[in-house]
Motif scaffolding. Structure first.
Motif, PDB file in Angstrom:
ATOM      1  N   TYR A  61       0.825  -1.205   0.000  1.00  0.00           N
ATOM      2  CA  TYR A  61       0.000   0.000   0.000  1.00  0.00           C
ATOM      3  C   TYR A  61       0.858   1.253   0.000  1.00  0.00           C
ATOM      4  O   TYR A  61       0.552   2.238  -0.687  1.00  0.00           O
ATOM      5  CB  TYR A  61      -0.911   0.004   1.231  1.00  0.00           C
ATOM      6  CG  TYR A  61      -2.084  -0.940   1.142  1.00  0.00           C
ATOM      7  CD1 TYR A  61      -2.575  -1.367  -0.078  1.00  0.00           C
ATOM      8  CD2 TYR A  61      -2.712  -1.413   2.292  1.00  0.00           C
ATOM      9  CE1 TYR A  61      -3.642  -2.233  -0.162  1.00  0.00           C
ATOM     10  CE2 TYR A  61      -3.792  -2.271   2.223  1.00  0.00           C
ATOM     11  CZ  TYR A  61      -4.252  -2.687   0.994  1.00  0.00           C
ATOM     12  OH  TYR A  61      -5.322  -3.533   0.910  1.00  0.00           O
ATOM     13  N   ALA A  62       1.941   1.217   0.766  1.00  0.00           N
ATOM     14  CA  ALA A  62       2.817   2.388   0.817  1.00  0.00           C
ATOM     15  C   ALA A  62       3.461   2.663  -0.541  1.00  0.00           C
ATOM     16  O   ALA A  62       3.691   3.824  -0.906  1.00  0.00           O
ATOM     17  CB  ALA A  62       3.890   2.183   1.891  1.00  0.00           C
ATOM     18  N   GLU A  63       3.746   1.614  -1.306  1.00  0.00           N
ATOM     19  CA  GLU A  63       4.352   1.788  -2.631  1.00  0.00           C
ATOM     20  C   GLU A  63       3.313   2.145  -3.692  1.00  0.00           C
ATOM     21  O   GLU A  63       3.542   3.019  -4.536  1.00  0.00           O
ATOM     22  CB  GLU A  63       5.085   0.512  -3.032  1.00  0.00           C
ATOM     23  CG  GLU A  63       6.286   0.184  -2.144  1.00  0.00           C
ATOM     24  CD  GLU A  63       6.933  -1.132  -2.515  1.00  0.00           C
ATOM     25  OE1 GLU A  63       6.502  -1.732  -3.532  1.00  0.00           O
ATOM     26  OE2 GLU A  63       7.850  -1.574  -1.800  1.00  0.00           O
ATOM     27  N   LEU A  64       2.161   1.458  -3.647  1.00  0.00           N
ATOM     28  CA  LEU A  64       1.147   1.677  -4.674  1.00  0.00           C
ATOM     29  C   LEU A  64       0.475   3.037  -4.553  1.00  0.00           C
ATOM     30  O   LEU A  64       0.092   3.643  -5.555  1.00  0.00           O
ATOM     31  CB  LEU A  64       0.086   0.584  -4.605  1.00  0.00           C
ATOM     32  CG  LEU A  64       0.523  -0.830  -4.997  1.00  0.00           C
ATOM     33  CD1 LEU A  64      -0.579  -1.826  -4.703  1.00  0.00           C
ATOM     34  CD2 LEU A  64       0.907  -0.900  -6.459  1.00  0.00           C
ATOM     35  N   TYR A  65       0.323   3.506  -3.321  1.00  0.00           N
ATOM     36  CA  TYR A  65      -0.375   4.774  -3.081  1.00  0.00           C
ATOM     37  C   TYR A  65       0.572   5.727  -2.350  1.00  0.00           C
ATOM     38  O   TYR A  65       0.294   6.205  -1.259  1.00  0.00           O
ATOM     39  CB  TYR A  65      -1.635   4.539  -2.252  1.00  0.00           C
ATOM     40  CG  TYR A  65      -2.577   3.516  -2.847  1.00  0.00           C
ATOM     41  CD1 TYR A  65      -3.507   3.897  -3.811  1.00  0.00           C
ATOM     42  CD2 TYR A  65      -2.526   2.181  -2.464  1.00  0.00           C
ATOM     43  CE1 TYR A  65      -4.374   2.963  -4.367  1.00  0.00           C
ATOM     44  CE2 TYR A  65      -3.389   1.245  -3.014  1.00  0.00           C
ATOM     45  CZ  TYR A  65      -4.307   1.641  -3.962  1.00  0.00           C
ATOM     46  OH  TYR A  65      -5.164   0.716  -4.514  1.00  0.00           O
ATOM     47  N   GLY A  66       1.698   5.984  -2.974  1.00  0.00           N
ATOM     48  CA  GLY A  66       2.734   6.772  -2.319  1.00  0.00           C
ATOM     49  C   GLY A  66       2.489   8.263  -2.309  1.00  0.00           C
ATOM     50  O   GLY A  66       3.091   8.985  -1.519  1.00  0.00           O
ATOM     51  N   THR A  67       1.607   8.769  -3.174  1.00  0.00           N
ATOM     52  CA  THR A  67       1.371  10.210  -3.251  1.00  0.00           C
ATOM     53  C   THR A  67      -0.062  10.526  -2.837  1.00  0.00           C
ATOM     54  O   THR A  67      -0.951   9.666  -2.925  1.00  0.00           O
ATOM     55  CB  THR A  67       1.606  10.725  -4.687  1.00  0.00           C
ATOM     56  OG1 THR A  67       0.613  10.143  -5.553  1.00  0.00           O
ATOM     57  CG2 THR A  67       2.997  10.324  -5.168  1.00  0.00           C
ATOM     58  N   PRO A  68      -0.324  11.780  -2.416  1.00  0.00           N
ATOM     59  CA  PRO A  68      -1.706  12.168  -2.075  1.00  0.00           C
ATOM     60  C   PRO A  68      -2.671  11.991  -3.250  1.00  0.00           C
ATOM     61  O   PRO A  68      -3.846  11.674  -3.038  1.00  0.00           O
ATOM     62  CB  PRO A  68      -1.569  13.644  -1.683  1.00  0.00           C
ATOM     63  CG  PRO A  68      -0.144  13.790  -1.238  1.00  0.00           C
ATOM     64  CD  PRO A  68       0.643  12.848  -2.095  1.00  0.00           C
ATOM     65  N   ASP A  70      -2.541   9.621  -5.552  1.00  0.00           N
ATOM     66  CA  ASP A  70      -2.894   8.206  -5.622  1.00  0.00           C
ATOM     67  C   ASP A  70      -3.937   7.845  -4.578  1.00  0.00           C
ATOM     68  O   ASP A  70      -4.893   7.100  -4.856  1.00  0.00           O
ATOM     69  CB  ASP A  70      -1.640   7.340  -5.417  1.00  0.00           C
ATOM     70  CG  ASP A  70      -0.659   7.468  -6.558  1.00  0.00           C
ATOM     71  OD1 ASP A  70      -1.098   7.806  -7.670  1.00  0.00           O
ATOM     72  OD2 ASP A  70       0.546   7.248  -6.327  1.00  0.00           O
ATOM     73  N   ARG A  71      -3.760   8.362  -3.368  1.00  0.00           N
ATOM     74  CA  ARG A  71      -4.715   8.057  -2.304  1.00  0.00           C
ATOM     75  C   ARG A  71      -6.075   8.700  -2.582  1.00  0.00           C
ATOM     76  O   ARG A  71      -7.118   8.125  -2.259  1.00  0.00           O
ATOM     77  CB  ARG A  71      -4.154   8.493  -0.956  1.00  0.00           C
ATOM     78  CG  ARG A  71      -2.954   7.653  -0.507  1.00  0.00           C
ATOM     79  CD  ARG A  71      -2.589   7.915   0.927  1.00  0.00           C
ATOM     80  NE  ARG A  71      -1.998   9.242   1.110  1.00  0.00           N
ATOM     81  CZ  ARG A  71      -0.703   9.501   0.981  1.00  0.00           C
ATOM     82  NH1 ARG A  71       0.136   8.519   0.661  1.00  0.00           N
ATOM     83  NH2 ARG A  71      -0.227  10.716   1.170  1.00  0.00           N
ATOM     84  N   ALA A  72      -6.077   9.887  -3.175  1.00  0.00           N
ATOM     85  CA  ALA A  72      -7.347  10.534  -3.525  1.00  0.00           C
ATOM     86  C   ALA A  72      -8.098   9.715  -4.576  1.00  0.00           C
ATOM     87  O   ALA A  72      -9.333   9.573  -4.509  1.00  0.00           O
ATOM     88  CB  ALA A  72      -7.095  11.950  -4.034  1.00  0.00           C
ATOM     89  N   ASN A  73      -7.375   9.173  -5.539  1.00  0.00           N
ATOM     90  CA  ASN A  73      -8.010   8.312  -6.530  1.00  0.00           C
ATOM     91  C   ASN A  73      -8.573   7.047  -5.888  1.00  0.00           C
ATOM     92  O   ASN A  73      -9.650   6.563  -6.262  1.00  0.00           O
ATOM     93  CB  ASN A  73      -7.001   7.934  -7.613  1.00  0.00           C
ATOM     94  CG  ASN A  73      -6.604   9.115  -8.478  1.00  0.00           C
ATOM     95  OD1 ASN A  73      -7.405  10.020  -8.705  1.00  0.00           O
ATOM     96  ND2 ASN A  73      -5.362   9.118  -8.952  1.00  0.00           N
ATOM     97  N   ALA A  74      -7.829   6.517  -4.917  1.00  0.00           N
ATOM     98  CA  ALA A  74      -8.316   5.329  -4.216  1.00  0.00           C
ATOM     99  C   ALA A  74      -9.588   5.634  -3.436  1.00  0.00           C
ATOM    100  O   ALA A  74     -10.515   4.824  -3.390  1.00  0.00           O
ATOM    101  CB  ALA A  74      -7.240   4.797  -3.273  1.00  0.00           C
ATOM    102  N   VAL A  75      -9.655   6.819  -2.822  1.00  0.00           N
ATOM    103  CA  VAL A  75     -10.860   7.223  -2.085  1.00  0.00           C
ATOM    104  C   VAL A  75     -12.056   7.283  -3.025  1.00  0.00           C
ATOM    105  O   VAL A  75     -13.166   6.831  -2.701  1.00  0.00           O
ATOM    106  CB  VAL A  75     -10.640   8.585  -1.390  1.00  0.00           C
ATOM    107  CG1 VAL A  75     -11.958   9.141  -0.877  1.00  0.00           C
ATOM    108  CG2 VAL A  75      -9.644   8.442  -0.248  1.00  0.00           C
ATOM    109  N   GLU A  76     -11.832   7.811  -4.217  1.00  0.00           N
ATOM    110  CA  GLU A  76     -12.924   7.957  -5.178  1.00  0.00           C
ATOM    111  C   GLU A  76     -13.471   6.608  -5.603  1.00  0.00           C
ATOM    112  O   GLU A  76     -14.686   6.417  -5.728  1.00  0.00           O
ATOM    113  CB  GLU A  76     -12.426   8.732  -6.394  1.00  0.00           C
ATOM    114  CG  GLU A  76     -13.506   9.005  -7.430  1.00  0.00           C
ATOM    115  CD  GLU A  76     -12.982   9.795  -8.611  1.00  0.00           C
ATOM    116  OE1 GLU A  76     -13.700   9.870  -9.628  1.00  0.00           O
ATOM    117  OE2 GLU A  76     -11.853  10.334  -8.518  1.00  0.00           O
ATOM    118  N   THR A  77     -12.577   5.652  -5.814  1.00  0.00           N
ATOM    119  CA  THR A  77     -13.022   4.342  -6.277  1.00  0.00           C
ATOM    120  C   THR A  77     -13.569   3.480  -5.137  1.00  0.00           C
ATOM    121  O   THR A  77     -14.538   2.739  -5.326  1.00  0.00           O
ATOM    122  CB  THR A  77     -11.866   3.602  -6.953  1.00  0.00           C
ATOM    123  OG1 THR A  77     -10.756   3.521  -6.064  1.00  0.00           O
ATOM    124  CG2 THR A  77     -11.438   4.324  -8.208  1.00  0.00           C
TER     125      THR A  77
END
Length: 555
Positions: A61-68, A70-77
C-alpha cells in the motif's frame, strides 16, 4: 498376628462434572501443554502466514499509493457501495493514509482468517477428541469435565494474543507514514479480540452436534454471516447492520484514524458470554453426544447409500453445499464491481502493469482473469479438504470395518477422490455463475455469463491435479497428508500476489494453476488443460497404488 490396614483415597463420591482427585478443571494445564505440542507446527504456520501477509500488504500500500493524488483516486473508487462492501466503513476515507487504508481494506479480510484459525483450534481439541474417543479415555483419569474446553480456549487465546502482539510490533517497526505504534497496537488487539469471539462461537457449536465437521461448519457459517452483515451495513445508507457483527466492531475502532478502543469491549463481552455458554451446555450432554439430538435414520438405506460413491457423497454433501454457496456469493461480490474495475484501477501503475501482462481487450477482462485465480484457489481449499476425508476416516477407525467387507481400498478411497474432483468442478461452476450474473448486471453485457462460467471451469484440471497430489500423499506418505495444503497456498501467493509483486515466471510454472489459460482475457488453449488432466489421472493412479501397498492405520 493381626495388622490394621488403611484404605487410601476412599471418601465421598465425586460430584457430577468433577474428576476424582480434582475439580471440573483438573488436568487443564497438562492438556494445554499437550495441545501446544500437537499444534507446534500448525499454529506457527498460521501466525506467520497472517503476519507476513499483513506486513507485505502494508508495504505494498505504501508503494502503490505513495502520493496524495494516488490516495485521492483510491478514495474515489473505494467510496462506491460495492467498494465499501468489499472493504469497510466510509469513515476511513476521511483521512486515507497508508494506515487507514490497511484498516479499511485488510482488517475485515484478515479477521475472517483469524476467526477460521480459532474455530479450527477449538473443534480440533474438543469435538474431534470426543469423536475419536480420546476424550473419553482421558476423562477416565484425573481430568475434569471442563478441562478439554478450557484447554482449547486457552490455546486459542494464546495464539490470538501472540498474533496480535506480533502484528503490533511488526507494523509499528515498518516506519510507514500513517502507521504509528499506538494504531499498530490497536490493529493487533482488534485481530486478537475477533479471534476470541469466534473461539467462543466454536465453543458453543462444539456442544451442539456430535461431529467435528458439523461443529466447524456451523461456526464457519457464523463467520460468513458476520462478514455479510458487515458488508451490508457498510455499503448501505444505514450502518446499523454492521453493529450486529464482531467484524464490524473491530473495523469501527477506526484504527490509524480515530484509534477507538471501546468497540473491542463488545468483542470481549461476546467472547466471554459464548465461552460461558459453551461450558454450561457441556454439562447438559453426554461425552461424545451433542445437544441437538440426531435424527433417526431410515429403516432401510437407499440404494445409492449402499455404494461407496453414494456414501462418500453423503459424507461430503454438507461441506460441498457450504463451499458452493460461499463461492457463489464471493463470485457475485466480485462481479458487482466488474463494471467499475477500469475506474478503480486506472491510476494504480503496478496493477495496470500486472493486468497488461495478463492481456485481453480491456481492464475488465484482465481484472476478471485475476479474480478467477482467487475463486479457483478457494475451490482448491475445498478439494484438499474433500480429498483428505479418506485420511480422516482412516485415523478415526471408520475405514477399517468398511474394508473388512468385500469393499476394496481402491473403490473406497477412489469414491472420496471422485467426489472431491466432481465437487470441485461444481464449485467452480457456481462461482463462475455468480461472477457472471453479477458481472453482467454491473456491465450490462449479458454475454459475460457464459464466458465467465467457461473461464471458471477452465481451472477444473488444475483442481484435479491438486486432488492427485493429496492422493499421492495419502497413499504413500499418510502422515504427511497435510502437505497437500501447500498447493492452494502456493497458487494464491504466486498466481495472484505474484502478478502484482512481479515474481519471476518460473515460480508460476511450478503451480498447476499457472498453466491454465487466463480466460476471459486470453485465448483458450486446450493443450495445457489436456496435459493437466493426464497428470491428474496419473497422480490419482499412483496414490491408489500406494494405498494398496501400505498398512492401514487401525484402532
Amino acid at each position: 498376628m493381626t495388622s490394621a490396614t488403611k484404605t487410601a483415597g476412599v471418601g465421598a463420591p465425586a460430584r457430577p462434572g468433577t474428576a476424582a482427585g480434582g475439580g471440573a478443571l483438573a488436568g487443564t494445564g497438562t492438556l494445554v501443554r499437550f495441545a501446544l505440542r500437537r499444534d507446534r507446527v500448525r499454529l506457527p504456520v498460521w501466525i506467520l502466514a497472517l503476519l507476513l501477509g499483513t506486513l507485505s500488504t502494508a508495504n505494498s500500500y505504501a508503494e502503490l499509493y505513495g502520493t496524495p493524488e494516488d490516495r485521492a483516486n483510491a478514495v474515489e473508487t473505494m467510496g462506491s457501495p460495492a467498494g465499501l462492501a468489499m472493504s469497510g466503513p466510509r469513515h476511513y476515507l476521511d483521512d486515507y493514509t497508508s494506515g487507514a487504508m490497511l484498516g479499511h481494506q485488510m482488517l475485515g479480510f484478515t479477521a475472517v482468517l483469524v476467526g477460521l484459525m480459532s474455530v479450527l483450534v477449538i473443534t480440533r481439541h474438543t469435538r474431534a477428541e470426543e469423536e475419536t474417543g480420546r476424550a473419553e479415555l482421558l476423562r477416565s483419569t484425573v481430568v475434569g469435565r471442563h478441562a478439554h474446553l478450557a484447554a482449547a480456549l486457552s490455546v486459542a487465546a494464546l495464539a490470538n494474543l501472540v498474533l496480535g502482539l506480533l502484528l503490533a510490533l511488526g507494523l509499528g517497526g515498518l516506519g510507514i507514514d500513517g502507521v504509528d505504534a499506538g494504531g499498530s497496537l490497536l490493529y493487533g488487539a482488534a485481530h486478537a479480540a475477533v479471534g476470541l469471539v469466534f473461539a467462543g462461537v466454536a465453543a458453543v457449536t462444539a456442544q451442539l452436534t456430535a461431529h467435528a465437521r458439523g461443529a466447524t461448519g456451523t461456526a464457519l457459517a457464523v463467520i460468513g454471516a458476520a462478514y455479510v452483515l458487515r458488508a451490508a451495513g457498510d455499503s448501505g445508507e444505514n450502518g446499523a447492520l454492521s453493529w450486529l457483527s464482531p467484524i464490524g466492531w473491530a473495523q469501527r475502532t477506526y484504527v490509524y484514524v480515530d484509534d477507538d478502543w471501546w468497540p473491542l469491549l463488545l468483542c470481549l463481552a461476546l467472547a466471554a458470554g459464548c465461552a460461558a455458554t459453551g461450558f454450561a451446555l457441556s454439562t447438559r450432554r453426554d461425552v461424545g453426544a451433542g445437544i441437538r439430538p440426531q435424527k433417526p435414520g431410515r429403516p432401510v438405506a437407499s440404494p445409492a447409500l449402499g455404494t461407496p460413491l453414494g456414501l462418500a457423497l453423503r459424507l461430503h454433501r454438507g461441506m460441498l453445499a457450504g463451499f458452493g454457496a460461499g463461492l457463489f456469493l464471493m463470485g457475485a461480490m466480485y462481479g458487482s464491481i466488474l463494471g467499475q474495475a477500469e475506474d478503480m484501477l486506472k491510476d494504480i501503475d503496478q496493477l495496470q502493469e500486472a493486468l497488461e501482462r495478463i492481456g485481453g481487450t480491456g481492464i475488465a477482462e484482465a481484472f476478471a482473469s485475476m479474480v478467477m485465480v482467487v475463486l479457483a484457489v478457494v475451490a482448491a481449499v475445498y478439494v484438499v479438504m474433500a480429498a483428505l476425508r479418506a485420511r480422516a476416516e482412516e485415523t478415526a477407525g471408520r475405514a477399517e470395518p468398511l474394508l473388512a467387507t468385500g469393499l476394496s481400498r481402491g473403490r473406497w478411497a477412489g469414491s472420496h477422490l471422485a467426489v472431491a474432483m466432481g465437487g470441485g468442478t461444481l464449485a467452480l461452476l457456481v462461482a463462475g455463475l455468480g461472477f457472471g450474473i453479477a458481472g453482467a448486471a454491473s456491465t450490462g453485457d449479458g454475454a459475460l455469463v457464459p464466458r465467465l462460467v467457461g473461464a471458471a471451469l477452465a481451472y477444473a484440471p488444475a483442481l484435479w491435479v491438486t486432488v492427485g497430489v493429496a492422493a499421492v500423499l495419502f497413499g504413500w506418505f499418510p502422515r504427511a497428508s497435510a502437505a497437500a495444503w501447500i498447493v492452494p497456498v502456493y497458487a494464491f501467493v504466486v498466481g495472484y500476489l505474484g502478478q502484482i509483486l512481479r515474481f519471476p515466471g518460473w515460480m508460476n510454472n511450478l503451480s498447476p494453476f499457472g498453466h491454465v489459460p487466463r480466460l476471459p482475457a486470453a485465448d483458450l488453449d486446450w493443450t495445457p488443460l489436456l496435459v493437466l488432466t493426464l497428470v491428474a489421472a496419473g497422480l490419482v493412479w499412483l496414490g491408489l497404488a500406494g494405498l494398496r501397498r501400505r498398512d492401514l492405520e487401525t484402532k
